[in-house]
Design a protein around this motif. Sequence first.
Motif: not given
Length: 317
Positions: A129, A152, A154, A269-272, A277, A283
């Motif tokens: 991020d 974003h 993925f 975990t779908r969001r890190t 994501f 996911g």
Amino acid sequence: MSRPSGAPDETSDVVIVGGGASGLSLAHHLAETGTSTVTLVEAPDGPRRPPERTWCYWERGTGDFAEAVSASWSRLRVHGTDGRTITVDPSPQRYRMLRSTAFERLVHSRLARSPGSRVLRATADTVHDTADGAEVHCTTPDGRALTLRARHVFDSRPLRSLPPARTQLMQHFRGWFVRTDADRFDPAVADLMDFRVPQPRHGLAFGYTLPLAPDRALVEYTEFSRAPLTTTAYEAALAHYCRDILGLGAFTVESAEQGVIPMTDARFTRRTGPAVFRIGTAGGATRPSTGYTFAAVQRQSRAVAAALRDGRVLVPT
């Protein structure tokens, strides 16, 4: 489509890491909405690029990927251990087979027609991020470092290890694409599970036959257990299944495929991070009771594309 990178830093609305079923599917659905610029990062040719795979799923109507479907069946059959059979018509659903090469070709052609969408062949090294989104640090096939920036990211790359769970099994298999010397298959009926194969001491095994023509089929040996077999053991099980149970007579193995699918009640975990994501198997899209993934990936991809179109970010459970 693939085009050379111009600058060391490149920006898109969305970067998708990995060109497997989930990465290709999300790229397709985002391109359909036309509201985001998309860069799909695929591994270059070499050891990181997976071999051709087969994906099967149920679907109503013609679906989004009819051009890439290599076969479909309106009747499905199960063989019990005692030899009795049950044949069902899953109407209005049909059982369909996609080969990864045809699916990739189809999605690439659609991305090539979508302004702001592209495929980049590079190795994704790290994803993290930033204050206003995320970065993917890549290495191009000629060894150059490349930074991709996006609102974003993925990430569909397989996890290094599965999350903790009460249950962790593997669905592992090897399949042969066979051609027989005489017509041995009914192309209208797929054998979804054939329990006439010898059962392991721990776990469950079955045969799986998808006819492609009267003299051609994908024949697989599958086990649900805690650990995969050796290739030699799969080959012996397939030879027994083809020779002694299916009675194929003389046949030629034209190609083979092998895989392992996690079967677990773990929470994925779908969001890190705020802008990163996980999608696909990473996911949690794989159905833990069966291992089927492709149809769930389509639902997941449509939901993500719709959320981004509406100004939200969502990766559904």
